[in-house]
Design a protein around this motif. Sequence first.
Motif, PDB file in Angstrom:
ATOM      1  N   PHE A   1      -4.071   4.923   6.974  1.00 44.73           N
ATOM      2  CA  PHE A   1      -5.540   4.758   6.937  1.00 44.73           C
ATOM      3  C   PHE A   1      -5.592   3.831   5.877  1.00 44.73           C
ATOM      4  CE2 PHE A   1      -5.395   8.778   9.318  1.00 44.73           C
ATOM      5  CZ  PHE A   1      -6.631   8.523  10.309  1.00 44.73           C
ATOM      6  N   GLU A   2      -4.999   4.033   4.612  1.00 46.28           N
ATOM      7  CA  GLU A   2      -5.354   3.202   3.473  1.00 46.28           C
ATOM      8  C   GLU A   2      -4.860   1.767   3.508  1.00 46.28           C
ATOM      9  OE1 GLU A   2      -6.601   1.870  -0.417  1.00 46.28           O
ATOM     10  OE2 GLU A   2      -6.823   3.935   0.706  1.00 46.28           O
TER      11      GLU A   2
ATOM     12  N   THR B   1       0.756  -1.096  -0.031  1.00 48.30           N
ATOM     13  CA  THR B   1      -0.061   0.003   0.013  1.00 48.30           C
ATOM     14  C   THR B   1       0.875   1.235  -0.009  1.00 48.30           C
ATOM     15  OG1 THR B   1      -1.756  -1.191   1.152  1.00 48.30           O
ATOM     16  CG2 THR B   1      -1.954   1.099   1.237  1.00 48.30           C
TER      17      THR B   1
ATOM     18  N   THR C   1      -5.826  -0.031  13.843  1.00 51.30           N
ATOM     19  CA  THR C   1      -6.021   1.388  13.562  1.00 51.30           C
ATOM     20  C   THR C   1      -4.788   2.136  12.829  1.00 51.30           C
ATOM     21  OG1 THR C   1      -4.690   1.930  15.826  1.00 51.30           O
ATOM     22  CG2 THR C   1      -6.967   1.201  16.051  1.00 51.30           C
TER      23      THR C   1
ATOM     24  N   GLN D   1      -8.378  -5.930  11.883  1.00 46.84           N
ATOM     25  CA  GLN D   1      -8.870  -4.640  12.133  1.00 46.84           C
ATOM     26  C   GLN D   1      -7.725  -4.084  12.851  1.00 46.84           C
ATOM     27  OE1 GLN D   1     -12.379  -4.564  14.250  1.00 46.84           O
ATOM     28  NE2 GLN D   1     -13.553  -4.441  12.094  1.00 46.84           N
TER      29      GLN D   1
ATOM     30  N   GLU E   1      -7.951  -4.930   6.397  1.00 47.77           N
ATOM     31  CA  GLU E   1      -9.367  -5.140   6.983  1.00 47.77           C
ATOM     32  C   GLU E   1     -10.125  -5.710   5.887  1.00 47.77           C
ATOM     33  OE1 GLU E   1     -13.132  -3.769   9.303  1.00 47.77           O
ATOM     34  OE2 GLU E   1     -11.294  -2.353   9.136  1.00 47.77           O
ATOM     35  N   ARG E   2     -10.066  -5.135   4.635  1.00 45.90           N
ATOM     36  CA  ARG E   2     -10.824  -5.808   3.280  1.00 45.90           C
ATOM     37  C   ARG E   2     -10.106  -7.117   3.183  1.00 45.90           C
ATOM     38  NH1 ARG E   2      -9.917  -1.598   0.679  1.00 45.90           N
ATOM     39  NH2 ARG E   2      -8.115  -2.316  -0.470  1.00 45.90           N
TER      40      ARG E   2
ATOM     41  N   GLY F   1      -4.397   0.124   6.728  1.00 44.12           N
ATOM     42  CA  GLY F   1      -5.434  -0.341   7.398  1.00 44.12           C
ATOM     43  C   GLY F   1      -6.815  -1.145   6.929  1.00 44.12           C
ATOM     44  N   ALA F   2      -7.146  -0.102   6.075  1.00 41.55           N
ATOM     45  CA  ALA F   2      -8.436  -0.436   5.319  1.00 41.55           C
ATOM     46  C   ALA F   2      -8.178  -1.643   4.168  1.00 41.55           C
ATOM     47  CB  ALA F   2      -8.861   0.737   4.656  1.00 41.55           C
ATOM     48  N   THR F   3      -7.095  -1.626   3.660  1.00 34.61           N
ATOM     49  CA  THR F   3      -6.792  -2.806   2.888  1.00 34.61           C
ATOM     50  C   THR F   3      -6.707  -4.176   3.570  1.00 34.61           C
ATOM     51  OG1 THR F   3      -5.589  -1.303   1.539  1.00 34.61           O
ATOM     52  CG2 THR F   3      -5.027  -3.427   1.192  1.00 34.61           C
TER      53      THR F   3
ATOM     54  N   ARG G   1      -9.565  -9.325   6.837  1.00 34.21           N
ATOM     55  CA  ARG G   1     -10.150  -8.991   8.048  1.00 34.21           C
ATOM     56  C   ARG G   1      -9.409  -9.026   9.545  1.00 34.21           C
ATOM     57  NH1 ARG G   1     -13.687  -8.641   4.220  1.00 34.21           N
ATOM     58  NH2 ARG G   1     -15.133 -10.427   3.743  1.00 34.21           N
TER      59      ARG G   1
END
Length: 143
Positions: free
Chosen positions: A47-48, A26, A62, A60, A54-55, A50-52, A58
Motif C-alpha cells: 500500500f505504501e 519504501t 494496486t 497507479q 503514484e505521488r 503504491g502510494a509513493t 504518477r
Amino acid sequence: MIIPPQNAFFYKGRWNPRTNELVLDTAIRMRSDHPWPEDNIPETVAFEAGATIEREIRVQLTPIEVNQRQMIMHAPYLTFKDVVTTTGTCWVPDMQLVVVDYTVWQEIIKTHPFAAANYHRDEPEYEKLCILFDPSVGNLEGK
C-alpha cells in the motif's frame, strides 16, 4: 551467446527501474522502522509503495501489483546471488561489478537461464534486494 539487454528481462508495462527503486526504498525504510521476519513482506508495504509511486511518478499500481512485483524481484535476487557465489566469479562491490570468464558464464546460464539478464549488466539493485530479502547479509561491502 545471443542475449537481449537486461531491460527485456526485468521491465514491462508500467514497471521500470524507477518503480522498482521506489518499491525497494519504501520496503527497506518500513523494515528498518518495524522489522519483520524473513522475507514475509507485510501487506502495508504494498500500500505504501503504491502510494509513493503514484505521488512521485504518477503511475497507479494496486497493492496486488506491488505484491506481485516484490515476488518477481525475489527471483532475480536469488539468481544473482547464485551468480556472485559461483566458483570462478568475483564480486567487486565498489564497482558494482561481477567479473566472470565467458566459459563460466556459459555454465551459469545453462544452470540458471534467468542469469542471462545479468550478462550485459549486473543486478542494479542487488544490495537493496539483499537488505529486503536477506537482512542478515545487509550491505555486501567486504564480502
